[in-house]
Design a protein around this motif. Structure first.
Motif, PDB file in Angstrom:
ATOM      1  N   UNK A 192       0.542  -1.092   0.154  1.00 24.06           N
ATOM      2  CA  UNK A 192       0.422  -0.363  -0.137  1.00 24.06           C
ATOM      3  C   UNK A 192       0.743   0.927   0.291  1.00 24.06           C
ATOM      4  N   UNK A 193       2.439   1.194   0.172  1.00 24.92           N
ATOM      5  CA  UNK A 193       3.252   2.399   0.364  1.00 24.92           C
ATOM      6  C   UNK A 193       3.561   2.409  -1.036  1.00 24.92           C
ATOM      7  N   UNK A 194       3.053   3.647  -2.256  1.00 24.89           N
ATOM      8  CA  UNK A 194       4.048   3.715  -3.355  1.00 24.89           C
ATOM      9  C   UNK A 194       3.131   2.744  -4.309  1.00 24.89           C
ATOM     10  N   UNK A 195       3.806   2.551  -5.536  1.00 23.13           N
ATOM     11  CA  UNK A 195       3.611   2.314  -7.224  1.00 23.13           C
ATOM     12  C   UNK A 195       4.439   0.291  -6.755  1.00 23.13           C
ATOM     13  N   UNK A 196       4.173   0.046  -8.560  1.00 21.27           N
ATOM     14  CA  UNK A 196       4.455  -1.166  -8.857  1.00 21.27           C
ATOM     15  C   UNK A 196       3.441  -2.385  -8.035  1.00 21.27           C
ATOM     16  N   UNK A 277      15.865  -7.359   6.824  1.00 19.66           N
ATOM     17  CA  UNK A 277      14.647  -7.534   5.536  1.00 19.66           C
ATOM     18  C   UNK A 277      13.967  -6.594   6.132  1.00 19.66           C
ATOM     19  N   UNK A 278      13.075  -6.177   4.613  1.00 17.82           N
ATOM     20  CA  UNK A 278      12.243  -4.854   4.143  1.00 17.82           C
ATOM     21  C   UNK A 278      11.409  -5.070   6.096  1.00 17.82           C
ATOM     22  N   UNK A 279      10.484  -5.730   6.115  1.00 22.43           N
ATOM     23  CA  UNK A 279      10.100  -6.346   7.328  1.00 22.43           C
ATOM     24  C   UNK A 279       9.541  -6.947   8.051  1.00 22.43           C
ATOM     25  N   UNK A 280       8.087  -7.780   8.301  1.00 23.97           N
ATOM     26  CA  UNK A 280       7.260  -8.814   9.170  1.00 23.97           C
ATOM     27  C   UNK A 280       6.655  -8.938   7.936  1.00 23.97           C
ATOM     28  N   UNK A 281       7.660 -10.591   7.547  1.00 21.36           N
ATOM     29  CA  UNK A 281       6.164 -11.094   6.159  1.00 21.36           C
ATOM     30  C   UNK A 281       6.336  -9.717   5.301  1.00 21.36           C
ATOM     31  N   UNK A 282       7.298  -9.299   4.630  1.00 22.99           N
ATOM     32  CA  UNK A 282       6.784  -7.711   3.641  1.00 22.99           C
ATOM     33  C   UNK A 282       7.398  -7.807   2.559  1.00 22.99           C
ATOM     34  N   UNK A 283       6.595  -7.708   1.644  1.00 17.41           N
ATOM     35  CA  UNK A 283       7.014  -7.246   0.138  1.00 17.41           C
ATOM     36  C   UNK A 283       8.575  -5.830   0.375  1.00 17.41           C
ATOM     37  N   UNK A 285       8.955  -2.080   2.833  1.00 14.09           N
ATOM     38  CA  UNK A 285       9.250  -1.388   3.385  1.00 14.09           C
ATOM     39  C   UNK A 285       7.950  -0.854   4.739  1.00 14.09           C
ATOM     40  N   UNK A 286       7.392  -1.229   5.425  1.00 16.05           N
ATOM     41  CA  UNK A 286       6.643   0.135   6.497  1.00 16.05           C
ATOM     42  C   UNK A 286       6.798   1.298   6.125  1.00 16.05           C
ATOM     43  N   UNK A 287       8.545   1.641   6.502  1.00 16.33           N
ATOM     44  CA  UNK A 287       8.678   3.237   6.963  1.00 16.33           C
ATOM     45  C   UNK A 287      10.105   2.830   6.453  1.00 16.33           C
ATOM     46  N   UNK A 288      11.229   3.504   6.930  1.00 19.30           N
ATOM     47  CA  UNK A 288      12.289   3.919   7.062  1.00 19.30           C
ATOM     48  C   UNK A 288      13.260   3.154   7.108  1.00 19.30           C
ATOM     49  N   UNK A 289      13.028   2.266   8.170  1.00 19.02           N
ATOM     50  CA  UNK A 289      13.959   1.379   9.246  1.00 19.02           C
ATOM     51  C   UNK A 289      14.262   0.575   8.400  1.00 19.02           C
ATOM     52  N   UNK A 316       4.239  -1.279  11.219  1.00 13.59           N
ATOM     53  CA  UNK A 316       3.158  -0.525  10.798  1.00 13.59           C
ATOM     54  C   UNK A 316       2.427   0.604  10.342  1.00 13.59           C
ATOM     55  N   UNK A 317       2.173   0.904   8.814  1.00 11.89           N
ATOM     56  CA  UNK A 317       2.253   1.354   7.909  1.00 11.89           C
ATOM     57  C   UNK A 317       2.070   2.861   8.508  1.00 11.89           C
TER      58      UNK A 317
END
Length: 527
Positions: A192-196, A277-283, A285-289, A316-317
């Motif tokens: 849900x963050x950004x495109x593609x 990794x990008x995050x918790x079961x995530x394709x 990143x939810x934020x910048x870290x 958390x997005x």
């Protein structure tokens, strides 16, 4: 693990009375460039060694002898081959000193029939029929990451791929078609963050990574891409597990990571594996870290496995100030084994304990997504900063009968998750982790407690095939599971999603139940 160039023409003789050892060890040695022969006993081995003169002076440099000591002692020693090379010390293969197919996430035959040269193929098929006793009229099961439709035969997953290993270069690919290709991406809010459209980009891949092997210590693998998560002990693939429906601790924690990992094998019994990794079961990143974590796996004996996973991230997005920590720790014990027994042939048990929390941050909404707002606290929350934590456990015992032809599993677990940040979003009116829904808010202060239990019977006519019958009971402190009238809107007598995913529908409400009882029939295949 690849050997130096000067030993890649080495002939290796594997001698063992166990077929599994003679099937798996040659795969590793051939990956190092060795030419491998095998023998089931001492007499056959000696006959092969005596033939070395006919092999144009390419004698065996290594003889691995495991179980036929008595036969070898009684046989005369062969004359040394004139051109025999000096014995070569081969580093032990990690975790190959014992058979761990009894452990959760490790089931299956050791022999890999789809192997050609540097490629070891893999094929998985998971077909299931779930009977939800609420008989939801929309045939939709809520709150599970393994079961999705009731009273229908469904292909949960068909996947094909395998492992490539050539001159220390590694790669693994495993596809996922069927229900998993739809249900796994919908539990990730990061697209849900950004495109593609990251969900569509990755939905047909369960594993896809490449890497390089370093011949340091007992081996170091540096790998990047999508790889399996270890949190929650159970494997993403139902064939590998003791049950079809895992307890909440496993079902509600990550199945995959997207990032980089380094597997450090300090010995054949210990692995240390950090991740970025990008995050918790995530394709994405939810934020910048990014997320940081790692695993320690220790197997001091063939009957004991200890694993610990740790994680920290901001998941958390569009809420960069909210941090998450999580620990996941398991012990697995094989406490009985009688090889060849017609009654009880093996018994094992597992215990997994998880704990974590979130703190800080404030959020808002983005593209209609319900992003929890306001700060939260790990413990001792206040009305302005409610407690937001996760506590859970699951425990199972597994019995094998008639030389591992049949299996029986009994177990379950419980969780407490204020804030619901690890509770799977019910698919109400097409809701996803990104869309959310007003019918089941996942916001600070919202309470959620749940427990479950499973009874599982397996028939395993082959190491490649399992037929499974399972009964599951689940209960929650709030209405959560699909009731008889389901979670799909019915407007003017027509059933179907209305408006944006998860949105409110005037004059309609989902039928949610605090309990679920379900019977599962499944056929699980792994080649």
């Amino acid at each position: 693990m690849t050997a130096p160039e000067e030993i890649r023409a080495t002939r290796v003789l594997v001698v063992d009375d166990q077929k599994d050892i003679r099937s798996t060890l040659p795969v590793c040695l051939e990956g190092m460039g060795c030419a491998v022969e095998e023998a089931a006993g001492g007499e056959t081995a000696l006959a092969l060694v005596e033939m070395t003169d006919r092999w144009m002076a390419l004698a065996f440099a290594v003889v691995l002898f495991h179980a036929s000591a008595a036969m070898a002692q009684s046989a005369p020693a062969p004359a040394p081959a004139a051109a025999a090379a000096a014995p070569l010390a081969v580093a032990p293969v990690p975790f190959a000193f014992a058979d761990f197919s009894w452990a959760p996430g490790n089931a299956g035959a050791s022999e890999r029939p789809l192997s050609w040269g540097p490629f070891t193929g893999e094929l998985r098929v998971d077909v299931a029929y779930h009977d939800d006793m609420s008989q939801p009229i929309d045939h939709t099961i809520s709150g599970s990451s393994e079961a999705f439709r009731s009273n229908e035969f469904q292909l949960t997953q068909i996947g094909f791929g395998g492992d490539f290993d050539y001159h220390n270069v590694q790669a693994r690919l495993m596809t996922q078609f069927g229900m998993y290709s739809q249900t796994t991406p919908r539990n990730d809010a990061s697209p849900g963050r950004g495109q593609w459209n990251l969900a569509d980009a990755y939905r047909y891949l369960s594993e896809a990574y490449g890497g390089y092997h370093l011949d340091v210590l007992d081996g170091i693998n540096i790998q990047g891409g999508i790889f399996m998560s270890y949190l929650g002990l159970w494997s993403y693939y139902n064939f590998d597990n003791w049950t079809y429906q895992p307890s909440f601790v496993s079902s509600n924690t990550p199945w995959f990571f997207n990032g980089v990992r380094v597997q450090i094998f300090t010995s054949d019994k210990l692995k240390i594996e950090p991740w970025v990794i990008n995050g918790w079961q995530s394709y994405g990143m939810f934020n910048e870290m990014p997320g940081f974590g790692g695993q320690i796996l220790w197997t001091p004996t063939g009957w004991l496995r200890l694993v610990s996973n740790e994680y920290v991230g901001t998941d958390t997005l569009q809420t960069p100030g909210r941090y998450r920590v999580h620990t996941d720790d398991s012990v697995m014990v094989k406490y009985y084994e009688a090889k060849g027994a017609r009654l009880l042939s093996k018994a094992a048990a597992s215990l997994t304990v998880d704990a974590g929390c979130e703190w800080g941050g404030s959020g808002g909404t983005a593209n209609g997504a319900l992003v929890p707002a306001g700060p939260v606290s790990c413990m001792n929350g206040t009305p302005d900063a409610p407690s937001q934590f996760f506590l859970g456990f699951m425990a199972y015992t597994r019995l094998w009968f008639d030389r591992d032809l049949f299996g029986f599993t009994l177990g379950g677990g419980a969780i407490d998750n204020p804030g619901r940040y690890l509770v799977l979003m019910p698919p109400i009116n097409g809701a996803t982790a990104f869309s959310g829904t007003p019918y089941f808010p996942e916001s600070p202060g919202e309470q959620f407690e749940a427990w479950d239990g499973q009874v599982t019977f397996d028939y395993m006519p082959s190491g490649y095939l399992t037929f499974r019958l399972e009964y599951t009971h689940r209960a929650a402190s709030v209405p959560y599971f699909s009731g008889h009238y389901g979670v799909t809107p019915i407007v003017d007598g027509v059933m179907g999603d209305v408006g944006a995913p998860g949105s409110a529908v005037p004059g309609w409400a989902p039928d949610l139940s605090p309990t679920e009882d379900r019977v599962t029939l499944a056929m699980l295949l792994k080649l």
